[in-house]
Design an enzyme around this catalytic site. Structure first.
Site, PDB file in Angstrom:
ATOM      1  N   HIS A  23      44.705  40.500  48.222  1.00 26.41           N
ATOM      2  CA  HIS A  23      44.448  41.935  48.345  1.00 26.41           C
ATOM      3  C   HIS A  23      45.269  42.724  47.322  1.00 26.41           C
ATOM      4  CE1 HIS A  23      41.746  41.557  51.713  1.00 26.41           C
ATOM      5  NE2 HIS A  23      42.565  40.629  52.189  1.00 26.41           N
ATOM      6  N   THR A  24      45.397  42.152  46.151  1.00 26.72           N
ATOM      7  CA  THR A  24      46.032  42.834  45.019  1.00 26.72           C
ATOM      8  C   THR A  24      45.043  43.024  43.874  1.00 26.72           C
ATOM      9  OG1 THR A  24      46.784  40.659  44.302  1.00 26.72           O
ATOM     10  CG2 THR A  24      48.391  42.035  45.461  1.00 26.72           C
ATOM     11  N   ASP A  25      43.992  42.181  43.826  1.00 31.52           N
ATOM     12  CA  ASP A  25      43.126  42.208  42.627  1.00 31.52           C
ATOM     13  C   ASP A  25      42.425  43.549  42.453  1.00 31.52           C
ATOM     14  OD1 ASP A  25      41.324  41.687  44.751  1.00 31.52           O
ATOM     15  OD2 ASP A  25      40.123  40.255  43.596  1.00 31.52           O
ATOM     16  N   SER A  57      18.652  24.584  48.792  1.00 34.06           N
ATOM     17  CA  SER A  57      20.071  24.251  48.897  1.00 34.06           C
ATOM     18  C   SER A  57      20.206  22.961  49.696  1.00 34.06           C
ATOM     19  CB  SER A  57      20.808  25.385  49.615  1.00 34.06           C
ATOM     20  OG  SER A  57      22.020  24.910  50.164  1.00 34.06           O
ATOM     21  N   LEU A 116      37.532  29.793  50.720  1.00 32.39           N
ATOM     22  CA  LEU A 116      37.769  28.976  49.515  1.00 32.39           C
ATOM     23  C   LEU A 116      36.806  29.372  48.405  1.00 32.39           C
ATOM     24  CD1 LEU A 116      38.383  25.497  51.168  1.00 32.39           C
ATOM     25  CD2 LEU A 116      40.055  27.235  50.487  1.00 32.39           C
ATOM     26  N   SER A 117      36.203  30.536  48.560  1.00 23.55           N
ATOM     27  CA  SER A 117      35.375  31.101  47.514  1.00 23.55           C
ATOM     28  C   SER A 117      34.089  30.315  47.281  1.00 23.55           C
ATOM     29  CB  SER A 117      36.212  31.172  46.234  1.00 23.55           C
ATOM     30  OG  SER A 117      35.644  32.016  45.323  1.00 23.55           O
ATOM     31  N   SER A 119      31.224  31.411  48.003  1.00 22.80           N
ATOM     32  CA  SER A 119      30.241  32.383  47.491  1.00 22.80           C
ATOM     33  C   SER A 119      30.392  32.585  45.992  1.00 22.80           C
ATOM     34  CB  SER A 119      30.419  33.738  48.165  1.00 22.80           C
ATOM     35  OG  SER A 119      30.220  33.625  49.524  1.00 22.80           O
ATOM     36  N   ASP A 163      38.141  35.697  42.343  1.00 16.00           N
ATOM     37  CA  ASP A 163      37.465  34.405  42.525  1.00 16.00           C
ATOM     38  C   ASP A 163      36.698  34.002  41.272  1.00 16.00           C
ATOM     39  OD1 ASP A 163      38.424  34.889  45.058  1.00 16.00           O
ATOM     40  OD2 ASP A 163      36.510  35.638  45.803  1.00 16.00           O
ATOM     41  N   TYR A 212      37.345  44.179  55.203  1.00 21.84           N
ATOM     42  CA  TYR A 212      37.662  44.141  53.771  1.00 21.84           C
ATOM     43  C   TYR A 212      37.441  45.503  53.107  1.00 21.84           C
ATOM     44  CZ  TYR A 212      37.797  42.416  48.949  1.00 21.84           C
ATOM     45  OH  TYR A 212      38.115  42.209  47.623  1.00 21.84           O
TER      46      TYR A 212
END
Ligand code: GLA
Length: 362
Positions: A23-25, A57, A116-117, A119, A163, A212
């Site tokens: 939560h810094t980006d 998928s 873990l990203s 998306s 990410d 978020y």
């Protein structure tokens, strides 16, 4: 065979852990992520004269059909994973790519909904496909921005670039010190004796619908109230009264201290910085959960050097810093504890630094 006639091409993008700096980006701050050895792949078979892309998928049910000209509105696509395909096609075509039709097959070893990203691994791999097929040449920062654009089109969540930048700049054996204001990356070597383990808290995480966007709006308002472009520029005194803003400012300092400790071999400092980060995300930023706290606690009880939630929080995974030769033992013990606490099928594994996104080998 013509280049656009059933030619098979493949692209890949890794998931990531964020070792410290969450939560810094989106406040122009610092992060210290590491791409992991789990990835998403897109295999494309193009067919001349077909106006649609048909995507499947290996992990998710359903088939998705998207117009190659970018006219499919991502928010209308079902099942929802297909929104990422439509988002990547829309973002790529808006950038000038002309896409052939055909089939896109997605497969991923990044667990979904885990922080873990998964998306971003998906959106980066899809955007690389769109850009590669469309004949565009973009540098890694432009690709990261395009992947974020695709993701926002797909989900509506106003994420930062952490990410996507990680997936596109990864260096094997290294963490990445990411400056989100200048969008520059400094690879920092991970000592060979150290490793990371990932433990799923047992509670799934989704960004849409979580706090978020609310957290982001709160710290944007705090920066504006101080007359600053971002909390990157705030001093601890300026934010002492505001827990959300205080987290961002203190987290930036911890990221820089962590990178410095790695560079100078002061590995004893690393674990306490991760624990302080978790406490700040829990107490000041309010994005931990009892399940995440429990996973941190179990990792520490079994010999991790430090542990914290990784990514946005609100469920998902924690990451533990471990002596590399203790990783498997710690994973087994934590998994046993989670089963005892009622988590069926606990997800816990060691991760190694992965390679940057790009063309995938056959
Ligand atoms: C999510 C977002 C990132 C970042 C993290 C929190 O992963 O996609 O941009 O904001 O949360 O650090």
């Amino acid at each position: 065979m013509a280049a656009d006639d059933l030619t098979v091409r493949r692209w890949r993008a890794p998931g990531r852990i964020n070792v410290i700096g969450d939560h810094t980006d989106y406040q122009d701050g610092f992060c210290l992520p590491m791409a992991i050895d789990r990835e998403c792949r897109v295999t494309v078979r193009s067919t001349a004269g077909t106006p649609t892309i048909t995507a499947t998928s290996a992990q998710e049910p359903g088939t998705v059909v998207v117009a190659t000209d970018g006219s499919t509105d991502p928010t209308t696509v079902e099942p929802a994973w297909g929104r990422f395909v439509a988002g990547a096609v829309a973002a790529g075509t808006a950038r000038g790519a002309t896409l052939p039709g055909g089939t896109w097959t997605i497969t991923s070893s990044v667990p979904a909904g885990s922080g873990l990203s998964s998306s971003s691994a998906l959106s980066v791999a899809l955007v690389l496909a769109a850009v590669g097929l469309g004949g565009l040449h973009l540098d890694p920062v432009a690709l990261a921005r395009l992947a974020l654009d695709a993701e926002i089109r797909a989900t509506g969540v106003p994420g930062g670039l952490l990410d996507q930048m990680t997936a596109l700049h990864a260096v094997p054996g290294h963490l990445l010190l990411l400056d989100c204001r200048t969008l520059t990356v400094e690879p920092v070597p991970l000592p060979r004796s150290l490793g990371f383990v990932v433990v799923h808290s047992g509670r799934a995480r989704t960004l849409a619908g979580s706090g978020y966007a609310e957290r982001r709006a709160a710290v944007e308002a705090a920066a504006a109230a101080l007359g600053l472009p971002a909390l990157r520029d705030a001093t601890p005194d300026q934010v002492a009264h505001d827990p959300r803003a205080r987290h961002v400012v203190s987290e930036n300092a911890r990221v820089l201290a962590f990178a410095d400790a790695l560079r100078t071999g002061r590995t004893d400092a690393l674990g306490p910085l991760m624990l302080a980060s978790h406490a700040s995300l829990r107490d000041d930023y309010g994005v931990s959960t009892p399940e995440l706290d429990r996973a941190v606690d179990r990792l520490m009880a079994h010999g991790a050097l430090g542990a914290r939630l990784t990514g946005a929080g609100f469920g998902g995974c924690v990451v533990g810093l471990v002596q590399r030769n203790h990783a498997d033992d710690i994973v087994a013990k934590v998994a046993r504890d989670l089963v005892a606490a009622g988590v069926t099928d606990p997800l816990a594994f060691a991760v190694r630094p992965g390679a940057a996104a790009g063309v995938a080998p056959d």
